[in-house]
Design a protein around this motif. Structure first.
Motif, PDB file in Angstrom:
ATOM      1  N   ARG B 228       0.848  -1.198   0.000  1.00  0.00           N
ATOM      2  CA  ARG B 228       0.000   0.000   0.000  1.00  0.00           C
ATOM      3  C   ARG B 228       0.877   1.240   0.000  1.00  0.00           C
ATOM      4  O   ARG B 228       1.845   1.337   0.753  1.00  0.00           O
ATOM      5  CB  ARG B 228      -0.930   0.010   1.203  1.00  0.00           C
ATOM      6  N   ALA B 229       0.499   2.192  -0.847  1.00  0.00           N
ATOM      7  CA  ALA B 229       1.256   3.436  -0.961  1.00  0.00           C
ATOM      8  C   ALA B 229       1.204   4.210   0.353  1.00  0.00           C
ATOM      9  O   ALA B 229       0.190   4.182   1.047  1.00  0.00           O
ATOM     10  CB  ALA B 229       0.705   4.284  -2.104  1.00  0.00           C
ATOM     11  N   PRO B 230       2.293   4.894   0.698  1.00  0.00           N
ATOM     12  CA  PRO B 230       2.318   5.667   1.942  1.00  0.00           C
ATOM     13  C   PRO B 230       1.173   6.681   1.962  1.00  0.00           C
ATOM     14  O   PRO B 230       0.850   7.292   0.938  1.00  0.00           O
ATOM     15  CB  PRO B 230       3.676   6.378   1.894  1.00  0.00           C
ATOM     16  N   GLY B 231       0.591   6.861   3.125  1.00  0.00           N
ATOM     17  CA  GLY B 231      -0.476   7.846   3.276  1.00  0.00           C
ATOM     18  C   GLY B 231      -1.740   7.514   2.508  1.00  0.00           C
ATOM     19  O   GLY B 231      -2.581   8.378   2.286  1.00  0.00           O
ATOM     20  N   HIS B 232      -1.871   6.251   2.084  1.00  0.00           N
ATOM     21  CA  HIS B 232      -3.067   5.784   1.369  1.00  0.00           C
ATOM     22  C   HIS B 232      -3.334   6.607   0.112  1.00  0.00           C
ATOM     23  O   HIS B 232      -4.469   6.729  -0.323  1.00  0.00           O
ATOM     24  CB  HIS B 232      -4.292   5.772   2.299  1.00  0.00           C
ATOM     25  N   ARG B 233      -2.296   7.196  -0.455  1.00  0.00           N
ATOM     26  CA  ARG B 233      -2.472   7.864  -1.742  1.00  0.00           C
ATOM     27  C   ARG B 233      -2.536   6.791  -2.839  1.00  0.00           C
ATOM     28  O   ARG B 233      -2.195   5.637  -2.594  1.00  0.00           O
ATOM     29  CB  ARG B 233      -1.298   8.821  -1.997  1.00  0.00           C
ATOM     30  N   PRO B 234      -2.989   7.170  -4.050  1.00  0.00           N
ATOM     31  CA  PRO B 234      -2.965   6.179  -5.126  1.00  0.00           C
ATOM     32  C   PRO B 234      -1.517   5.775  -5.429  1.00  0.00           C
ATOM     33  O   PRO B 234      -0.586   6.537  -5.155  1.00  0.00           O
ATOM     34  CB  PRO B 234      -3.583   6.924  -6.312  1.00  0.00           C
ATOM     35  N   PRO B 235      -1.319   4.584  -5.976  1.00  0.00           N
ATOM     36  CA  PRO B 235       0.042   4.170  -6.336  1.00  0.00           C
ATOM     37  C   PRO B 235       0.676   5.135  -7.337  1.00  0.00           C
ATOM     38  O   PRO B 235      -0.004   5.928  -7.986  1.00  0.00           O
ATOM     39  CB  PRO B 235      -0.166   2.797  -6.962  1.00  0.00           C
ATOM     40  N   ASP B 236       1.989   5.030  -7.477  1.00  0.00           N
ATOM     41  CA  ASP B 236       2.734   5.944  -8.351  1.00  0.00           C
ATOM     42  C   ASP B 236       2.633   5.580  -9.836  1.00  0.00           C
ATOM     43  O   ASP B 236       3.324   6.184 -10.648  1.00  0.00           O
ATOM     44  CB  ASP B 236       4.211   5.948  -7.930  1.00  0.00           C
ATOM     45  N   LEU B 293       8.476   1.370  -4.731  1.00  0.00           N
ATOM     46  CA  LEU B 293       7.703   0.376  -3.973  1.00  0.00           C
ATOM     47  C   LEU B 293       8.383  -0.008  -2.662  1.00  0.00           C
ATOM     48  O   LEU B 293       7.732  -0.506  -1.746  1.00  0.00           O
ATOM     49  CB  LEU B 293       7.456  -0.882  -4.821  1.00  0.00           C
ATOM     50  N   ALA B 294       9.699   0.221  -2.546  1.00  0.00           N
ATOM     51  CA  ALA B 294      10.385  -0.085  -1.283  1.00  0.00           C
ATOM     52  C   ALA B 294       9.780   0.675  -0.113  1.00  0.00           C
ATOM     53  O   ALA B 294       9.815   0.216   1.028  1.00  0.00           O
ATOM     54  CB  ALA B 294      11.878   0.224  -1.402  1.00  0.00           C
ATOM     55  N   GLU B 295       9.219   1.855  -0.401  1.00  0.00           N
ATOM     56  CA  GLU B 295       8.639   2.670   0.669  1.00  0.00           C
ATOM     57  C   GLU B 295       7.204   2.267   0.996  1.00  0.00           C
ATOM     58  O   GLU B 295       6.608   2.804   1.932  1.00  0.00           O
ATOM     59  CB  GLU B 295       8.650   4.156   0.265  1.00  0.00           C
ATOM     60  N   TYR B 296       6.643   1.374   0.211  1.00  0.00           N
ATOM     61  CA  TYR B 296       5.244   0.986   0.429  1.00  0.00           C
ATOM     62  C   TYR B 296       5.137   0.059   1.628  1.00  0.00           C
ATOM     63  O   TYR B 296       6.060  -0.693   1.943  1.00  0.00           O
ATOM     64  CB  TYR B 296       4.693   0.274  -0.816  1.00  0.00           C
ATOM     65  N   GLU B 297       3.957   0.103   2.248  1.00  0.00           N
ATOM     66  CA  GLU B 297       3.684  -0.824   3.340  1.00  0.00           C
ATOM     67  C   GLU B 297       3.385  -2.213   2.768  1.00  0.00           C
ATOM     68  O   GLU B 297       2.698  -2.343   1.756  1.00  0.00           O
ATOM     69  CB  GLU B 297       2.479  -0.315   4.137  1.00  0.00           C
ATOM     70  N   LEU B 298       3.922  -3.240   3.409  1.00  0.00           N
ATOM     71  CA  LEU B 298       3.568  -4.621   3.051  1.00  0.00           C
ATOM     72  C   LEU B 298       2.363  -4.993   3.898  1.00  0.00           C
ATOM     73  O   LEU B 298       2.492  -5.193   5.109  1.00  0.00           O
ATOM     74  CB  LEU B 298       4.735  -5.567   3.330  1.00  0.00           C
ATOM     75  N   VAL B 299       1.189  -5.063   3.288  1.00  0.00           N
ATOM     76  CA  VAL B 299      -0.021  -5.267   4.097  1.00  0.00           C
ATOM     77  C   VAL B 299      -0.496  -6.710   4.089  1.00  0.00           C
ATOM     78  O   VAL B 299      -1.252  -7.120   4.962  1.00  0.00           O
ATOM     79  CB  VAL B 299      -1.189  -4.341   3.666  1.00  0.00           C
ATOM     80  N   GLU B 300      -0.046  -7.498   3.132  1.00  0.00           N
ATOM     81  CA  GLU B 300      -0.514  -8.887   3.097  1.00  0.00           C
ATOM     82  C   GLU B 300       0.424  -9.737   2.263  1.00  0.00           C
ATOM     83  O   GLU B 300       0.931  -9.305   1.236  1.00  0.00           O
ATOM     84  CB  GLU B 300      -1.930  -8.940   2.493  1.00  0.00           C
TER      85      GLU B 300
END
Lengths: 396, 396
Positions: B228-236, B293-300
């Protein structure tokens, strides 16, 4: 508890629980406040008891405390295992301390590339210079000890005295021991010290200590993975492995139940999100060092917040302006190994009123800024004020 | 349901629900049996509607069916969105089909290294040879479209007709549509077809079909991550990205809610453990292609089981010995894109009794072994019997 307690402890992590247990064993009435015992840094910690491999340049006093506490661990573990068994806690029984995963297999420090080995050797040469027990090994000697290590290793060393414990099970055992000694656990949050009525208050609230006391304790994020060997067999290695792999520092802690803890990032952040980049770096380094780990199940990826201080050494003793409030926080990466010495020293201070000389470098007043321009260090301080604390930042 | 149903469907994944919806819309009484709707392969699926990028060597009939079904997707999505909105399902409303994440941004196929590009180009040349719409692009053209792509890319192509949908939300929408059309959902497991009383039974149970029918459907494990993108923004990035990175094949599917699906392994295994090695390979390829994507949260991190067949094409139509039992399974990697055509063809067969010629290459009897030595293929078979099915193996 019908009567006023002698001691109120804020925080039911390993440090708070061990202090409560020790104080109760000395005849004091103790209450521990925590809305969620064991949910702080210890839940994420790997539990390495590693005074040698954690001895870094310029942290001589801290290394002394780590070594002192590690030396107290065998007795602490035996005593705790005895109490827990007496209490009939079946899940904690088993061979000497196995109930909380206390293991003395030692630690291997390894370097994957020539650069990694140079980095590792620079550190262990320093550690040897301090007289700490660590011995260089050739790649073949490392793989004789742990055949699961990659054949690509360039070299390493063994620190036979660096052991491990399972922090989550340690918290369970300490709760059993504390409650058996008469400690009362109160499942509520403390937001103001003024709400506590005890004549002595111990703040062992990890990085929550900042909001309660104003001490410069800041959250230092750590991300950790838990893997599990296929078929729930024990992991393919028994030593703790601390490795440098293509510039990445990683540790691998094997547990009897098949679990391997892979850690940990050290990030100046206050969130607890698990990031793709951190998981990638940890897994890459882990699999580079022990290829078989690729077949392990990834059972957990989690982030926690260590309580850091400006010099990354703990804060142990009275607040400058509140002699009745004792800090036992700021343990950063070392909360588990420092649990026995912290509990002993704080308990002794409460019971006798006299601070042990071991406490001197770790008093709270080392961070007290005098009026006027900020000086580098204060009396009793360790003079390694390497970074400014984010004093307003807390765990949440 | 007080009266006997006309059709009993086993399995409330997208295929089973879409068939039920279509049949009910034609006036049939339909009951769908599933202990846990949407808990099979679709829960893990990325939802790429990619007939072009999924066209592989030697799968000409399958490519035809994929293309046919993809062409039906816009109408299917519009109709489903309309029904769902009429039903007042607020969470499904929004701009044209946004309720189940139907997006038409197209797909970029990219190669990281020269070798990766050669591999990708070999495939898209084949796809172009079939007349499919895919156009080569230079690295600068790729990065003009998606600046988040790494500058290290050697090249790629765009398949503008390869779209996406969110399978989990698709299941929700299909349940709303089916129930609104009068379908009854029964939350129980079917272990024997004899327990069903309907004159027509549809087995849309994914790899559970093997145990119910004896068809050669085997589980093919896939591991998938959700970031998931940081801050729940749309992906890049907005395109689906299918990449080859140092020999690793990976896809990245961006969703409006900030989620990016990273998939997928293809493993001949029947367990659903998430392994360290698979997560490592997926993350490495993902971050190689889109460093951010390295900065994205791993949610699942999750694993599922696709229903594979000996030729990896679906099985659509009556069992050889049970004309009243229709299979709609074996969709392997293509269950989501094939949902509209599967629902249309099976419904038409039930209502009219006449099989559409499109079904011919996908009948169940193509796997029926004649007496005596096993022949390569049977009448109506597609002659690509590349591997032996593990007929005894099921999802569980």
């Amino acid at each position: 508890m019908l009567t006023r307690p002698d001691v109120a402890v804020v925080g039911a992590g390993p440090v708070g629980l061990a202090i409560a247990w020790r104080c109760a064993a000395r005849g004091l009435r103790v209450v521990v406040h925590d809305p969620a015992p064991g949910s702080g840094a210890s839940r994420v910690a790997a539990g390495m008891l590693a005074p040698v491999a954690e001895a870094y340049f310029g942290e001589r006093e801290l290394t002394g405390l780590l070594t002192e506490s590690a030396a107290r661990w065998p007795g602490f573990a035996a005593e705790l295992a005895g109490v827990a068994e007496l209490a009939g806690a079946a899940e904690l029984a088993g061979a000497a301390g196995a109930g909380f995963g206390y293991r003395t297999d030692g630690t291997l420090v390894v370097g994957l590339t020539g650069d990694d080995l140079a980095e590792a050797r620079r550190l262990w040469s320093y550690q040897q210079g301090l007289g700490l027990p660590i011995t260089a090994l050739r790649p073949s000697q490392l793989r004789d000890r742990e055949p699961a290590l990659t054949p690509r290793l360039r070299g390493g060393a063994v620190a036979p005295g660096d052991h491990q414990v399972d922090p989550r099970r340690l918290v369970t055992a300490l709760r059993v021991a504390a409650e058996r000694a008469g400690v009362t656990l109160v499942p509520g949050a403390v937001t103001r010290l003024a709400d506590l009525v005890a004549p002595v208050v111990v703040v062992a609230a990890g990085c929550g200590a900042a909001a309660l006391t104003g001490l410069p304790v800041r959250p230092v994020k750590g991300q950790v993975l838990r893997l599990r060997a296929p078929g729930h067999r024990p992991p393919d290695f028994r030593h703790v492995i601390r490795g440098y792999a293509d510039g990445e520092s990683v540790y691998l802690v094997p547990r009897d139940n098949g679990e391997v803890v892979v850690g940990a990032t050290v990030e100046e952040r206050a969130d607890t999100e698990v990031t793709a980049g951190a998981v990638l770096r940890l897994l890459r380094a882990a699999v580079d060092l022990v290829p078989e780990l690729a077949e392990y199940e990834l059972v957990e990826a989690v982030a926690g917040l260590r309580p850091g201080t400006p010099d990354n050494a703990p804060i142990l003793g009275p607040l400058p302006d509140r002699p009745d409030v004792l800090a036992a926080t700021g343990h950063h990466r070392h909360g588990i190994v420092l649990t026995p010495v912290t509990a002993d020293l704080i308990t002794e201070l409460i019971v006798t009123g006299r601070p042990d000389p071991l406490l001197t470098p770790f008093t709270a007043d080392r961070f007290a800024a005098p009026a006027g321009p900020r000086s580098g260090s204060t009396a009793g301080g360790v003079g390694r004020d390497r970074e400014t604390a984010n004093e307003g930042e807390t765990c949440d």
